[in-house]
Design a protein around this motif. Sequence first.
Motif, mmCIF file in Angstrom:
data_model
loop_
_atom_site.group_PDB
_atom_site.id
_atom_site.type_symbol
_atom_site.label_atom_id
_atom_site.label_comp_id
_atom_site.label_asym_id
_atom_site.label_seq_id
_atom_site.Cartn_x
_atom_site.Cartn_y
_atom_site.Cartn_z
ATOM 1 N N THR A 22 0.846 -1.188 0.000
ATOM 2 C CA THR A 22 0.000 0.000 0.000
ATOM 3 C C THR A 22 0.884 1.242 0.000
ATOM 4 N N ARG A 64 -5.561 2.149 -4.613
ATOM 5 C CA ARG A 64 -4.814 1.333 -5.572
ATOM 6 C C ARG A 64 -3.686 0.620 -4.825
ATOM 7 N N VAL A 65 -3.708 -0.710 -4.877
ATOM 8 C CA VAL A 65 -2.746 -1.526 -4.144
ATOM 9 C C VAL A 65 -2.106 -2.538 -5.098
ATOM 10 N N ALA A 66 -1.097 -3.209 -4.602
ATOM 11 C CA ALA A 66 -0.442 -4.283 -5.346
ATOM 12 C C ALA A 66 -0.120 -5.395 -4.364
ATOM 13 N N THR A 68 1.476 -9.817 -3.844
ATOM 14 C CA THR A 68 2.012 -11.089 -4.317
ATOM 15 C C THR A 68 1.412 -12.226 -3.493
ATOM 16 N N GLN A 83 1.578 -12.021 -9.099
ATOM 17 C CA GLN A 83 1.791 -10.606 -8.819
ATOM 18 C C GLN A 83 0.557 -9.899 -9.348
ATOM 19 N N SER A 85 -2.112 -6.073 -9.372
ATOM 20 C CA SER A 85 -2.572 -4.761 -8.935
ATOM 21 C C SER A 85 -4.070 -4.893 -8.699
ATOM 22 N N TYR A 87 -7.813 -2.784 -6.722
ATOM 23 C CA TYR A 87 -8.466 -1.616 -6.154
ATOM 24 C C TYR A 87 -9.154 -2.067 -4.859
ATOM 25 N N ARG A 123 -7.106 -6.088 -10.777
ATOM 26 C CA ARG A 123 -7.122 -5.341 -12.036
ATOM 27 C C ARG A 123 -6.210 -6.008 -13.061
ATOM 28 N N GLN A 124 -4.989 -6.311 -12.653
ATOM 29 C CA GLN A 124 -4.019 -6.992 -13.515
ATOM 30 C C GLN A 124 -3.376 -8.108 -12.712
ATOM 31 N N GLN A 141 -6.019 -9.279 -17.466
ATOM 32 C CA GLN A 141 -6.415 -7.906 -17.128
ATOM 33 C C GLN A 141 -7.934 -7.846 -17.091
#
Length: 144
Positions: A22, A64-66, A68, A83, A85, A87, A123-124, A141
């Motif tokens: 984050t 917006r976060v990412a 693993t 991995q 990304s 929301y 998202r991806q 995606q």
Amino acid sequence: MPPLPDAVRRFLLRHHVVGLATCDARGEPWAASCFYAFDPADVDLIVLTDPSTRHGRAMLAHPRVAGTIAGQPRTIAKIRGVQFSAYATLLAGDTAEAAYALYCRRHPVARLKRGEVWRLALRQVKFTDNALGLGNKTHWQRGA
């Protein structure tokens, strides 16, 4: 929304801990490990966390976060992981109740102490599966 590849869906269903990255209101990065439940119908990860935690405050400020999701194989040839990304949304009402029920089916102990329910709408996604060949990648995606 395009369908999530079956190998990715199976991987997300088999695992249960996400490394979540984050960024807070000051632009400072932070990471947290969270248990999750995968919602294959909506391609979401459901997590429980208090909005007052450092990563909870960050998700409220910047959704917006990412992250693993991976195991801990001993050899490179067995590396498999995601991995992504996403929301982040703090859920309320009927949506929160449905997501909490899904989470509790995956993690029954969560019924002992109710937490705030978040949806991480993927998202991806990049899925690495070295068992299919070194560097084998599958991309997905969500769409526009």
